[in-house]
Motif scaffolding. Structure first.
Motif, PDB file in Angstrom:
ATOM      1  N   UNK A  17       0.431  44.072  33.463  1.00 13.86           N
ATOM      2  CA  UNK A  17       0.927  42.689  33.669  1.00 13.86           C
ATOM      3  C   UNK A  17       1.995  42.512  32.473  1.00 13.86           C
ATOM      4  N   UNK A  18       1.804  43.177  31.326  1.00  9.03           N
ATOM      5  CA  UNK A  18       2.761  42.932  30.307  1.00  9.03           C
ATOM      6  C   UNK A  18       4.145  43.540  30.704  1.00  9.03           C
ATOM      7  N   UNK A  19       4.086  44.645  31.334  1.00  7.32           N
ATOM      8  CA  UNK A  19       5.365  45.223  31.909  1.00  7.32           C
ATOM      9  C   UNK A  19       6.093  44.310  32.789  1.00  7.32           C
ATOM     10  N   UNK A  20       5.343  43.936  33.699  1.00  6.91           N
ATOM     11  CA  UNK A  20       5.755  43.013  34.903  1.00  6.91           C
ATOM     12  C   UNK A  20       6.348  41.705  34.244  1.00  6.91           C
ATOM     13  N   UNK A  21       5.917  41.059  33.328  1.00  7.48           N
ATOM     14  CA  UNK A  21       6.296  39.894  32.776  1.00  7.48           C
ATOM     15  C   UNK A  21       7.538  40.076  32.022  1.00  7.48           C
ATOM     16  N   UNK A  22       7.502  41.030  31.242  1.00  4.34           N
ATOM     17  CA  UNK A  22       8.855  41.380  30.393  1.00  4.34           C
ATOM     18  C   UNK A  22       9.862  41.733  31.549  1.00  4.34           C
ATOM     19  N   UNK A  23       9.594  42.640  32.518  1.00  4.75           N
ATOM     20  CA  UNK A  23      10.763  42.685  33.483  1.00  4.75           C
ATOM     21  C   UNK A  23      11.192  41.427  34.054  1.00  4.75           C
ATOM     22  N   UNK A  80      11.434  38.515  32.847  1.00  5.28           N
ATOM     23  CA  UNK A  80      12.021  37.852  31.966  1.00  5.28           C
ATOM     24  C   UNK A  80      13.529  38.329  31.787  1.00  5.28           C
ATOM     25  N   UNK A  81      13.627  39.829  32.016  1.00  3.87           N
ATOM     26  CA  UNK A  81      14.929  40.220  31.527  1.00  3.87           C
ATOM     27  C   UNK A  81      15.696  40.294  33.053  1.00  3.87           C
ATOM     28  N   UNK A  82      14.997  39.893  34.352  1.00  2.00           N
ATOM     29  CA  UNK A  82      15.873  39.701  35.592  1.00  2.00           C
ATOM     30  C   UNK A  82      15.759  41.061  36.169  1.00  2.00           C
ATOM     31  N   UNK A  83      14.676  41.822  35.994  1.00  2.00           N
ATOM     32  CA  UNK A  83      14.569  43.081  36.597  1.00  2.00           C
ATOM     33  C   UNK A  83      13.345  42.816  37.696  1.00  2.00           C
ATOM     34  N   UNK A  84      13.816  42.938  39.152  1.00  2.00           N
ATOM     35  CA  UNK A  84      12.973  42.556  40.282  1.00  2.00           C
ATOM     36  C   UNK A  84      11.743  44.021  40.433  1.00  2.00           C
ATOM     37  N   UNK A  85      10.781  43.677  41.002  1.00  2.00           N
ATOM     38  CA  UNK A  85       9.582  44.329  40.966  1.00  2.00           C
ATOM     39  C   UNK A  85       9.298  44.363  42.775  1.00  2.00           C
ATOM     40  N   UNK A  86       9.110  45.926  42.952  1.00  2.00           N
ATOM     41  CA  UNK A  86       8.799  46.102  44.410  1.00  2.00           C
ATOM     42  C   UNK A  86       7.439  45.785  44.840  1.00  2.00           C
ATOM     43  N   UNK A 114      -0.584  49.992  38.141  1.00  2.00           N
ATOM     44  CA  UNK A 114       0.768  50.412  37.876  1.00  2.00           C
ATOM     45  C   UNK A 114       1.633  48.868  38.536  1.00  2.00           C
ATOM     46  N   UNK A 115       2.955  49.266  38.053  1.00  2.00           N
ATOM     47  CA  UNK A 115       3.857  48.096  38.533  1.00  2.00           C
ATOM     48  C   UNK A 115       5.144  48.950  38.872  1.00  2.00           C
ATOM     49  N   UNK A 116       5.819  48.715  40.256  1.00  2.00           N
ATOM     50  CA  UNK A 116       6.896  49.455  40.836  1.00  2.00           C
ATOM     51  C   UNK A 116       8.331  48.572  40.391  1.00  2.00           C
ATOM     52  N   UNK A 117       8.974  48.892  39.605  1.00  2.00           N
ATOM     53  CA  UNK A 117      10.216  48.163  39.293  1.00  2.00           C
ATOM     54  C   UNK A 117      11.289  48.667  39.887  1.00  2.00           C
ATOM     55  N   UNK A 118      12.296  47.885  39.963  1.00  2.00           N
ATOM     56  CA  UNK A 118      13.624  48.365  40.464  1.00  2.00           C
ATOM     57  C   UNK A 118      14.361  49.337  39.472  1.00  2.00           C
ATOM     58  N   UNK A 119      14.704  50.467  39.747  1.00  2.00           N
ATOM     59  CA  UNK A 119      15.200  51.233  38.769  1.00  2.00           C
ATOM     60  C   UNK A 119      16.661  50.831  38.420  1.00  2.00           C
TER      61      UNK A 119
END
Length: 352
Positions: A100-106, A108-114, A128-133
């Motif tokens: 959840x920490x990774x997802x929330x920080x992402x 905030x920085x405008x990184x989308x999550x799959x 796990x979280x699947x972020x947009x590379x």
């Protein structure tokens, strides 16, 4: 291959992180994860030092009996079976809070999550979280550092929170009717235990062989003395008391037993003597501690340990003759729930 078979994935939580909450508190969230980034840098170098220290003691000083800083937890090996389910649940919650920490920080920085999900590695649950590379690559170095360090930062906060809750637990439970005495309370006892007919659930144990039990530390110290032969004391008996307490049955002979007497050793040989009455006499380490020509009597090695438990189930202390590991069949708690017995025990500890 194994992870794919037990892996679950969902997009259900994507919109929750991309909506107004993140942007409404954008500056506060940025400050929060900036602290996490600096913590991650410090933790990285600290972990390197800990790993080097562990490596040194594992290989360079392998012959010495030294404690390790890092010890892997393996269910059924160094984790009791009774604690496996709570341990796995805690591990799962820790993993979810980490991701959840990774997802929330992402977010905030405008990184989308799959998406996000859970998976099993052997018997260990994880998240796990699947972020947009591509979105992640467009962030600058410190933005990526905020995202990468967010997980361990959340774990650190969770650890501090758990410690605060644990520290405040006695005060919180006091208002719920729990009590703390200078004793430990038995929360469970295994059916095949030798103590079944003397100790019951809800029994308060005050001492073991005159060693006072008031908390977890003293409980461990008293158990340790049971195993350490240098702490085994005897009891002083003079000639008149020996004649009074001596059994008509020669329980020192092979295959002979007595319901109330056991075989004791002294400097004059072996005697079959009434066990409970012996423990009522003065303690001793040798004959020199006994006045008036008395002798120091200890249980014969074939009898095992003779233990005296002061407890709340009876006015008479419970006597136990045999192997000290029998006490691993007990679970104890430092506090007593309202009513003194039944369900509701917290902070239960295994005796082993």
């Amino acid at each position: 291959w194994y992870q794919r078979r037990v892996r679950g994935h969902t997009k259900r939580f994507n919109s929750a992180l991309s909506q107004g909450f993140v942007w409404r508190y954008s500056s506060k969230i940025a400050l929060w994860f900036t602290c996490g980034a600096y913590f991650g840098i410090i933790a990285m170098f600290s972990s390197i030092l800990i790993l080097l220290y562990t490596f040194t003691y594992s290989f360079v000083k392998a012959s010495e009996d030294s404690s390790k800083i890092l010890t892997p937890v393996v269910p059924g090996v160094n984790l009791p079976n009774s604690q496996v389910i709570p341990y796995l649940f805690t591990l799962l919650f820790s993993g979810i809070f980490h991701e959840y920490g990774h997802a929330l920080a992402a977010a905030r920085e405008g990184v989308s999550m799959y998406g996000s999900g859970l998976f099993m590695f052997l018997i260990y649950p994880a998240a796990f979280v699947d972020l947009n590379t591509e979105s992640l690559k467009r962030c600058d170095a410190f933005q990526r550092l905020r995202i990468f360090c967010a997980g361990v930062w959340h774990n650190c906060i969770m650890m501090v929170g758990a410690y605060v809750i644990w520290t405040c637990l006695p005060l919180t439970l006091f208002f719920l009717g729990y009590t703390k005495e200078h004793a430990v309370t038995v929360t469970s006892i295994e059916p095949d235990s030798a103590l079944v007919n003397q100790i019951y659930t809800g029994t308060k144990i005050y001492s073991i062989n005159e060693c006072s039990v008031i908390d977890k530390v003293s409980w461990g110290q008293c158990l340790w003395k049971m195993y350490d032969t240098t702490h085994i004391k005897g009891n002083c008996l003079d000639g008149s008391i020996i004649s009074e307490l001596k059994s008509n049955t020669d329980c020192c002979a092979e295959g002979v037993t007595s319901p109330k007497s056991i075989c004791f050793n002294s400097t004059a040989g072996s005697e079959c003597v009434h066990a409970r009455r012996v423990l009522d006499q003065l303690d001793c380490s040798s004959d020199e501690d006994c006045a008036g020509g008395g002798r120091c009597f200890r249980p014969h090695p074939s009898e095992g340990s003779l233990l005296k438990l002061t407890h709340s189930s009876s006015e008479d202390a419970a006597l136990f003759v045999g192997d000290p590991p029998t006490f691993t069949t007990l679970s104890i708690s430092l506090i007593t729930p309202p009513g003194g017995s039944g369900l509701g025990y917290l902070t239960a500890l295994r005796c082993s």
